[in-house]
Design a protein around this motif. Structure first.
Motif, PDB file in Angstrom:
ATOM      1  N   TRP A   1     -19.138  16.269   4.049  1.00  0.00           N
ATOM      2  CA  TRP A   1     -18.732  17.077   5.095  1.00  0.00           C
ATOM      3  C   TRP A   1     -17.516  17.256   5.861  1.00  0.00           C
ATOM      4  CZ3 TRP A   1     -23.975  15.053   6.401  1.00  0.00           C
ATOM      5  CH2 TRP A   1     -25.147  15.705   5.788  1.00  0.00           C
TER       6      TRP A   1
ATOM      7  N   TRP B   1     -22.239  19.324  -1.585  1.00  0.00           N
ATOM      8  CA  TRP B   1     -22.028  18.652  -0.585  1.00  0.00           C
ATOM      9  C   TRP B   1     -22.677  17.315  -0.653  1.00  0.00           C
ATOM     10  CZ3 TRP B   1     -18.415  20.623   3.086  1.00  0.00           C
ATOM     11  CH2 TRP B   1     -18.254  21.792   3.172  1.00  0.00           C
TER      12      TRP B   1
ATOM     13  N   PRO C   1     -23.640  18.269   8.659  1.00  0.00           N
ATOM     14  CA  PRO C   1     -23.956  19.310   7.667  1.00  0.00           C
ATOM     15  C   PRO C   1     -23.583  20.753   8.193  1.00  0.00           C
ATOM     16  CG  PRO C   1     -25.839  18.437   8.604  1.00  0.00           C
ATOM     17  CD  PRO C   1     -24.875  17.400   9.130  1.00  0.00           C
TER      18      PRO C   1
ATOM     19  N   GLN D   1     -21.825  23.454   6.173  1.00  0.00           N
ATOM     20  CA  GLN D   1     -22.312  23.862   5.037  1.00  0.00           C
ATOM     21  C   GLN D   1     -22.439  25.429   5.403  1.00  0.00           C
ATOM     22  OE1 GLN D   1     -24.845  20.537   3.236  1.00  0.00           O
ATOM     23  NE2 GLN D   1     -25.943  22.164   4.305  1.00  0.00           N
ATOM     24  N   SER D   2     -23.026  25.891   6.685  1.00  0.00           N
ATOM     25  CA  SER D   2     -23.276  27.090   6.887  1.00  0.00           C
ATOM     26  C   SER D   2     -22.148  27.878   7.535  1.00  0.00           C
ATOM     27  CB  SER D   2     -24.668  27.171   7.934  1.00  0.00           C
ATOM     28  OG  SER D   2     -24.343  26.444   9.079  1.00  0.00           O
TER      29      SER D   2
ATOM     30  N   SER E   1     -20.217  28.865   4.278  1.00  0.00           N
ATOM     31  CA  SER E   1     -20.831  29.902   3.524  1.00  0.00           C
ATOM     32  C   SER E   1     -20.703  31.210   4.391  1.00  0.00           C
ATOM     33  CB  SER E   1     -22.533  29.377   3.404  1.00  0.00           C
ATOM     34  OG  SER E   1     -23.231  30.380   3.027  1.00  0.00           O
TER      35      SER E   1
ATOM     36  N   VAL F   1     -24.890  27.475  -1.152  1.00  0.00           N
ATOM     37  CA  VAL F   1     -24.733  25.923  -0.775  1.00  0.00           C
ATOM     38  C   VAL F   1     -25.758  25.114  -1.576  1.00  0.00           C
ATOM     39  CG1 VAL F   1     -24.834  24.186   0.981  1.00  0.00           C
ATOM     40  CG2 VAL F   1     -23.789  26.517   1.497  1.00  0.00           C
TER      41      VAL F   1
ATOM     42  N   PHE G   1     -26.824  20.757  -1.729  1.00  0.00           N
ATOM     43  CA  PHE G   1     -26.450  19.442  -1.322  1.00  0.00           C
ATOM     44  C   PHE G   1     -26.899  18.519  -2.499  1.00  0.00           C
ATOM     45  CE2 PHE G   1     -27.745  15.182   0.177  1.00  0.00           C
ATOM     46  CZ  PHE G   1     -26.621  14.986   0.891  1.00  0.00           C
TER      47      PHE G   1
ATOM     48  N   ILE H   1     -29.772  19.479   6.695  1.00  0.00           N
ATOM     49  CA  ILE H   1     -28.989  19.969   5.421  1.00  0.00           C
ATOM     50  C   ILE H   1     -29.719  21.557   4.901  1.00  0.00           C
ATOM     51  CG2 ILE H   1     -29.049  19.690   3.029  1.00  0.00           C
ATOM     52  CD1 ILE H   1     -28.568  16.643   3.793  1.00  0.00           C
TER      53      ILE H   1
ATOM     54  N   HIS I   1     -28.940  24.366   7.315  1.00  0.00           N
ATOM     55  CA  HIS I   1     -27.502  24.667   7.258  1.00  0.00           C
ATOM     56  C   HIS I   1     -27.378  25.368   5.707  1.00  0.00           C
ATOM     57  CE1 HIS I   1     -26.007  23.885  11.087  1.00  0.00           C
ATOM     58  NE2 HIS I   1     -26.770  22.883  11.169  1.00  0.00           N
TER      59      HIS I   1
ATOM     60  N   SER J   1     -28.317  24.915   2.695  1.00  0.00           N
ATOM     61  CA  SER J   1     -28.396  24.400   1.506  1.00  0.00           C
ATOM     62  C   SER J   1     -29.761  25.011   0.564  1.00  0.00           C
ATOM     63  CB  SER J   1     -28.378  22.704   1.519  1.00  0.00           C
ATOM     64  OG  SER J   1     -28.490  22.214   0.092  1.00  0.00           O
TER      65      SER J   1
END
Length: 449
Positions: free
Chosen positions: A244, A266, A273, A276-277, A280, A288, A290, A316, A319, A321
């Motif tokens: 990340w 990721w 984390p 990620q969002s 995205s 996404v 993980f 995770i 956010h 995944s």
């Protein structure tokens, strides 16, 4: 009235113990949790780990009855935790008994036409176990990741250190396509590949290969995508596959070739984390995934390590995944085997297979099971409230049930009420405990002492 099943982990001696429901009580509620099935987020692909060479060797070396039990406890949703994803290395990783690719050549000789390509190595352990897992769980999908191209394609001449030579980009794309087709010939579909495990790290003691974001875009756009298309393959491509703390890498991929990548993968070994969002959302809700987080000696067992799995897994998935994957399925009592020259391993597998082939199910098995046992492939994450004490995750499953995961991230017992159309329970959660519930229809009850 519907049915509700619950499991709780409170300490190392009580992991994923079934929990009976009783009539609601009248004790004061510490934490009120709510859920909104109308606010829907990402689709969940699943949960899993990796049949590395080491893991597959250990599991396949078990006696027949023990091996069947292990496979059922890993992949069956009725007799185990129902893992539905595998991320297997393409060739050797750090967790292999020796360094190998599918086209090793000696003495500086190259193999431009891949005449010597063979997946024979994988037929001993990795392929049969992967195929078996797919029979146990027909929803299981395979993601595959290379740690290095064959040494003759690199400026170092070896799989350990060194970069892919640009003149071999096309041949390397053909190599990855050959891998996918060879697995298909064995009845194993490769759902997706990542183009390079941890491309920002160049290890000096196990296979690896640095690949810049610019090089990754060039390789995928000009070589890998066309090669997959020419072969009639619909295998998905996930970019990045690293930590990340360097979001500028996947940001470059999506800014310059968003259409070429089906998602961003990721790992958890640096950063937070939330990136990620953030990424995205910036790029049209790009999926996404993980794909790797290992437990190990660097976080003390039990409480700190178990808490890390639960806390990280919930964050995770909150956010965006679509997956939560740990690392090795199995390691031995020395946290190996590892490639020669690796040194001391500190990673932990879902299983520890020790001397005498004794199988121990580790905290990572149970931590991952808290998610995979109640959230099915194809589930949709719904809105769930959290409090400063209780972290939550909730998903509507394709069969109409709803899976809930709660974690008490405090050093105090908390009396929690969780209620919506499918669930109405009061739960006593000890410090640092995890609770998973699967609810079908409406139900009510009180859990805990």
């Amino acid at each position: 009235m519907g049915t509700t099943t619950a499991w709780m982990t409170t300490d190392a001696a009580h992991m994923m113990r079934p929990l009976a429901l009783a009539a609601p009580g009248h004790a004061p509620i510490d934490d009120e949790l709510t859920f909104d099935h109308g606010v829907r987020h990402q689709r969940i692909a699943g949960f899993g780990a990796s049949f590395t060479d080491s893991s597959a060797f250990l599991v396949n070396g078990l006696d027949g009855g023990e091996k069947r039990t292990v496979m059922q406890r890993l992949f069956s949703s009725d007799k185990g935790i129902g893992l539905s994803l595998l991320r297997n290395p393409i060739g050797a990783s750090d967790y292999a008994r020796w360094v190998y690719s599918y086209d090793d050549m000696a003495g500086g000789v190259s193999d431009e036409h891949l005449d010597h390509f063979s997946i024979e190595h994988d037929r001993a352990d990795i392929l049969p176990l992967t195929a078996w897992a797919m029979r146990i769980n027909p929803d299981l999908r395979l993601i595959a990741s290379p740690w290095s191209a064959p040494g003759w394609m690199k400026d170092s001449g070896t799989m350990i250190s060194g970069s892919l030579l640009k003149r071999w980009y096309g041949v390397y794309a053909d190599y990855l396509v050959a891998f996918i087709k060879a697995y298909a010939d064995e009845g194993v579909d490769v759902h997706a590949i990542t183009i390079q495990n941890e491309p920002l790290f160049e290890p000096s003691h196990y296979p690896g290969m640095p690949l810049s974001a610019r090089e990754a875009v060039d390789f995928v756009l000009r070589h890998l995508r066309p090669a997959l298309h020419a072969a009639g393959l619909r295998t998905r491509i996930f970019g990045y596959d690293h930590n990340w703390d360097h979001p500028e890498y996947p940001e470059y991929l999506l800014a310059h070739a968003a259409e070429a990548f089906d998602g961003i993968a990721w790992h958890w070994y640096g950063g937070e984390p939330s990136v990620q969002s953030l990424l995205s959302r910036r790029f049209g809700d790009k999926p996404v995934y993980f794909t790797e987080g290992s437990g190990g000696d660097w976080i003390p067992a039990f409480e700190a390590a178990f808490s890390n799995v639960m806390r990280s897994g919930i964050d995770i998935l909150r956010h965006r995944s679509r997956s939560f994957m740990l690392w090795n399925i199995a390691l031995d009592e020395r946290n190996g085997p590892v490639v020669p020259g690796f040194g001391r391993s500190t990673c932990r597998g879902l299983l520890r297979i020790g001397k005498g082939k004794r199988v121990e199910y580790t905290l990572d098995y149970y931590g991952l099971g808290h998610f995979s046992s109640v959230i099915r492939p194809g589930a949709t994450r719904i809105e769930s409230s959290q409090t400063p004490s209780i972290r939550t995750l909730a998903c509507d499953n394709p069969d109409g049930s709803t899976g809930y995961v709660f974690f008490n991230d405090t050093q105090r017992s908390r009396y929690v009420h969780a209620g919506d159309g499918a669930l109405d329970v009061a739960v006593s959660m000890p410090p640092k405990s995890a609770l998973s519930i699967i609810a079908r229809g409406g139900d009510s009850g009180e859990v805990g002492a």
